[in-house]
Design a protein around this motif. Structure first.
Motif, short mmCIF file in Angstrom:
data_model
loop_
_atom_site.label_atom_id
_atom_site.label_comp_id
_atom_site.label_asym_id
_atom_site.label_seq_id
_atom_site.Cartn_x
_atom_site.Cartn_y
_atom_site.Cartn_z
N TRP A 277 10.81 -0.57 -3.65
CA TRP A 277 9.72 0.21 -4.23
C TRP A 277 8.39 -0.51 -4.06
CZ3 TRP A 277 11.30 4.91 -5.85
CH2 TRP A 277 12.67 5.06 -6.10
N ARG A 278 7.37 0.24 -3.69
CA ARG A 278 6.01 -0.32 -3.68
C ARG A 278 5.12 0.58 -4.53
NH1 ARG A 278 6.59 1.63 1.79
NH2 ARG A 278 5.28 3.48 2.19
N ARG A 279 4.06 0.02 -5.02
CA ARG A 279 3.26 0.75 -6.02
C ARG A 279 2.40 1.84 -5.39
NH1 ARG A 279 0.57 -4.29 -5.67
NH2 ARG A 279 -1.60 -4.12 -4.89
N GLU A 280 2.05 1.70 -4.08
CA GLU A 280 1.24 2.69 -3.40
C GLU A 280 1.31 2.42 -1.90
OE1 GLU A 280 -2.84 2.37 -4.55
OE2 GLU A 280 -2.98 0.23 -4.09
N SER A 281 0.68 3.30 -1.14
CA SER A 281 0.71 3.16 0.32
C SER A 281 -0.68 3.39 0.88
CB SER A 281 1.66 4.19 0.94
OG SER A 281 2.95 4.12 0.38
N THR A 282 -0.96 2.72 1.97
CA THR A 282 -2.19 2.96 2.70
C THR A 282 -2.18 4.37 3.27
OG1 THR A 282 -2.25 0.64 3.34
CG2 THR A 282 -3.64 2.15 4.61
N VAL A 283 -3.31 5.03 3.22
CA VAL A 283 -3.47 6.35 3.82
C VAL A 283 -4.25 6.18 5.11
CG1 VAL A 283 -4.42 8.67 3.57
CG2 VAL A 283 -3.40 7.51 1.60
N GLY A 284 -3.63 6.52 6.23
CA GLY A 284 -4.29 6.35 7.51
C GLY A 284 -4.34 4.90 7.92
N ALA A 285 -5.23 4.60 8.86
CA ALA A 285 -5.35 3.24 9.37
C ALA A 285 -5.89 2.30 8.30
CB ALA A 285 -6.26 3.22 10.59
N VAL A 286 -5.43 1.05 8.35
CA VAL A 286 -5.77 0.06 7.32
C VAL A 286 -7.27 -0.16 7.23
CG1 VAL A 286 -5.49 -2.36 6.68
CG2 VAL A 286 -3.54 -1.07 7.53
N VAL A 287 -7.98 -0.08 8.37
CA VAL A 287 -9.41 -0.40 8.39
C VAL A 287 -10.22 0.48 7.45
CG1 VAL A 287 -9.33 -1.33 10.72
CG2 VAL A 287 -9.78 1.11 10.39
N HIS A 288 -9.69 1.64 7.07
CA HIS A 288 -10.45 2.55 6.22
C HIS A 288 -10.29 2.23 4.74
CE1 HIS A 288 -11.15 4.78 9.87
NE2 HIS A 288 -9.85 4.97 10.04
N GLY A 289 -9.34 1.36 4.37
CA GLY A 289 -9.20 0.91 3.01
C GLY A 289 -8.86 2.00 2.00
N GLN A 290 -8.13 3.02 2.42
CA GLN A 290 -7.80 4.13 1.54
C GLN A 290 -6.33 4.04 1.12
OE1 GLN A 290 -8.54 7.96 3.30
NE2 GLN A 290 -7.76 9.11 1.55
N TYR A 291 -6.06 4.26 -0.18
CA TYR A 291 -4.70 4.20 -0.72
C TYR A 291 -4.40 5.49 -1.49
CZ TYR A 291 -4.84 -0.72 0.51
OH TYR A 291 -4.94 -1.90 1.22
N ASP A 292 -3.10 5.82 -1.57
CA ASP A 292 -2.75 7.08 -2.22
C ASP A 292 -2.44 6.95 -3.70
OD1 ASP A 292 -0.23 5.90 -2.24
OD2 ASP A 292 0.65 7.28 -0.79
N GLY A 293 -2.25 5.72 -4.22
CA GLY A 293 -1.97 5.53 -5.63
C GLY A 293 -0.61 6.04 -6.08
N ARG A 294 0.28 6.34 -5.15
CA ARG A 294 1.60 6.91 -5.49
C ARG A 294 2.71 5.92 -5.16
NH1 ARG A 294 2.23 11.96 -1.91
NH2 ARG A 294 4.28 11.91 -2.89
N PRO A 295 3.58 5.62 -6.13
CA PRO A 295 4.74 4.78 -5.81
C PRO A 295 5.60 5.43 -4.74
CG PRO A 295 4.46 4.98 -8.18
CD PRO A 295 3.54 5.98 -7.56
N HIS A 296 6.18 4.59 -3.89
CA HIS A 296 7.06 5.08 -2.83
C HIS A 296 8.30 4.19 -2.80
CE1 HIS A 296 8.30 6.88 1.01
NE2 HIS A 296 8.69 5.65 1.32
N GLY A 297 9.47 4.80 -2.58
CA GLY A 297 10.66 3.98 -2.50
C GLY A 297 11.92 4.77 -2.24
N GLY A 298 13.01 4.05 -2.29
CA GLY A 298 14.33 4.61 -2.03
C GLY A 298 15.15 3.64 -1.20
N TYR A 299 16.47 3.81 -1.26
CA TYR A 299 17.34 2.97 -0.44
C TYR A 299 18.67 3.67 -0.26
CZ TYR A 299 19.64 1.52 -4.82
OH TYR A 299 20.32 1.50 -6.01
#
Length: 567
Positions: free
Chosen positions: A213-235
């Motif tokens: 699990w991570r707390r959020e994910s980058t949206v688009g390319a990293v250089v834009h510094g945008q995050y979605d604020g949504r936890p993501h996970g699973g296994y």
């Protein structure tokens, strides 16, 4: 013998459903000899299987029954039957398909060949044969023909990155079916990375309790510094994996697991901080790209991952196991007293050799257990561990070097076979990253580097299309990025070196009807539908000059260790 380009476009059935035929099959069979008449499936059609092919008959019955509503029971050979027959003159994976007005006969040297013949037969039916329920009454006819076919390469692979974006089990099983439809036979599962650990390891439960699990994910390319604020996970639980592996094996697909090390390991370090080089705890990664945090080189870390692989080997019975070895920053090792001490103890010249030594601990472990280690081409830079099969992704120079050193290779250059890269220069392409890899470019790829001699080229097991998922955040987007380019790739690794893109595009028109029946949201030839665009996620396109410069830098790293192989 007619070539596919000699045929006209497929006819339409009364329901508007294109009739198939061998001249519409993807990947295109090696030899096609049309004949007069057709075989029509009906309520009385039975499947007659040699004992070794009964499983294939069961699969074919399950594949065709829902759409046709025919029971297709087992029965003795005779008129009106589909026959699966062993033929001693055919090599493994090869098949011969003969369709007359009286029978369908699939001859094969082994069950895999019979399965591929059954896949061809399914494509020769109307496209509605690919639906999960009946939408019409047919006719379910197959044009008379003789087909002789066999694959060019043994490794016809696809990597799906489930570490960056978890793909739920049912979606992964669906992709296994899609690979089987295209006669692809290796699924490389990228199970671990900085942004997620997707495999249950019973001895170390925090790998999934924390690392999945991570707390959020980058949206688009990293250089834009945008995050979605949504936890993501699973296994995947171990029983999930057993199910996935068995499901794939039933379709003659080998699942190759990847436990990436010593880099791409921040999720593992987040779960067990003692595996890293820093004193402070780390979160599971939330950004894409190469992360500085890598494993330390202590004995207890090596023992930890050997224990992980103990469980991996129990779950994945195939020959190959991937140990990663790619994109390993060395800064933490250069600053680590323990790493410096290990280098002095072993008499190693630099951190590249330290990485090679570290990976060597696991290649030797795998060889001792009867497995074949598989790793990315960075492992060339510190000395290639014996018995390792190399995945050449940074261009094809690594494949040339490894083959000339006597190692098996799989070509998967990022410039040609990274299906997460943009498909055109259209700014509407969703999250456009990397160079343009068009459908025609994929179709034109040659897996065997031209520098290799005939003898050296035998080291090329095949090729692999890689689908990394940093920017692919749903099964719908995965469909868009994979298809129809994956259909083009399937023909590259199945058929002969000489190919006809114009003919492929003609057959693709029929094949898209099959994909539609399967519910695949592929990229249209004209570009994305409005709902397939991602204006909320800016990309980072690269031009070919940037890509060429990067390949030259990587090539120089290999040349620095081995010299430039003679052509």
């Amino acid at each position: 013998m007619n070539s596919a380009s000699d045929f006209e476009s497929p006819a339409e059935s009364p329901a508007g459903n294109p009739v198939g035929g061998a001249d519409t099959v993807i990947p295109r069979p090696t030899l096609i000899a049309p004949a007069e008449g057709c075989f029509v499936l009906g309520h009385d059609t039975a499947i007659a299987s040699d004992p070794a092919f009964e499983h294939v008959g069961h699969w074919l019955r399950g594949a065709l029954g829902p759409a046709t509503r025919f029971a297709l029971p087992s029965g003795p050979p005779g008129p009106g039957t589909i026959q699966l027959v062993h033929a001693a003159d055919l090599a493994g994976d090869a098949y011969r398909l003969q369709v007359t007005s009286a029978t369908v006969r699939i001859e094969a040297g082994d069950p895999a060949g019979a399965f591929y013949g059954a896949q061809t037969l399914r494509q020769m039916l109307p496209a509605d044969a690919f639906r999960a329920g009946a939408v019409g009454r047919g006719p379910w006819s197959v044009p008379a023909v003789t087909v002789e076919d066999a694959p060019r390469f043994a490794w016809r692979g696809v990597l799906i990155d489930v570490a960056r974006r978890f793909l739920p089990k049912n979606d992964l099983l669906r992709y296994i079916d899609l690979l089987a439809t295209h006669k692809l036979n290796v699924l490389h599962l990228h199970l671990t990375d900085d942004q997620g650990w997707r495999l249950e390891i019973k001895r170390f439960p925090r790998l999934t309790e924390v690392g999945a699990w991570r707390r959020e994910s980058t949206v688009g390319a990293v250089v834009h510094g945008q995050y979605d604020g949504r936890p993501h996970g699973g296994y995947y639980t171990q029983d999930d994996i057993r199910e996935i592996v068995a499901y794939a094996a039933d379709r003659f697909i080998t699942v190759v697991p990847e436990i990436d090390l010593p880099g791409h390991t921040q999720a593992a370090i987040a779960a067990y901080p003692e595996l890293g080089n820093l004193d402070e705890p780390l979160p599971v990664g939330t950004t894409w790209g190469v992360v500085e945090n890598v494993l330390n080189v202590e004995d207890r870390t090596i023992a930890f991952f050997k224990a992980v692989f103990d469980e991996v080997l129990e779950l994945f019975p195939g020959d190959y196991v991937c140990v990663g070895g790619d994109e390993v920053p060395k800064a933490q090792w250069r600053d680590s007293p323990a790493a410096k001490g290990r280098m002095r103890e072993l008499g190693l010249r630099d951190e590249d050799e330290l990485q090679s030594w570290f990976v060597h601990q696991f290649t030797e472990y795998l060889i001792a257990r009867g497995r074949k280690p598989y790793a990315w081409d960075e492992i060339l830079e510190g000395g290639l561990p014996r018995g390792t099969t190399v995945a050449s992704w940074r261009g094809t120079f690594g494949a040339v070097t490894a083959a000339r050193l006597g190692h098996d290779v799989v070509t998967c250059p990022f410039t040609d076979l990274y299906l997460d890269f943009r498909q055109s220069g259209d700014p509407a392409e969703p999250v456009p990253i990397g160079n343009v890899i068009s459908l025609e470019a994929v179709y034109g790829f040659e897996p065997v580097p031209p520098e290799l001699t005939g003898e050296e080229s035998r080291r090329v097991l095949g090729a692999q299309a890689n689908i990394w998922t940093e920017h692919i955040d749903s099964p719908r987007h995965l469909d868009y990025m994979a298809f129809p380019r994956l259909a083009a790739f399937a023909e590259v690794v199945w058929g002969p070196r000489r190919r006809d893109f114009t003919d492929f595009r003609r057959r693709l028109r029929s094949h898209e009807r099959r994909l539609e029946a399967l519910g695949v949201e592929f990229r249209p030839e004209h570009g994305p539908h409005p709902w397939q665009t991602r204006p909320d996620a800016a990309g980072l396109p690269h031009d070919h000059a940037e890509v060429d410069a990067q390949v030259r830098r990587w090539t120089a790293n290999i040349v620095a260790h081995y010299g430039r192989p003679e052509v």
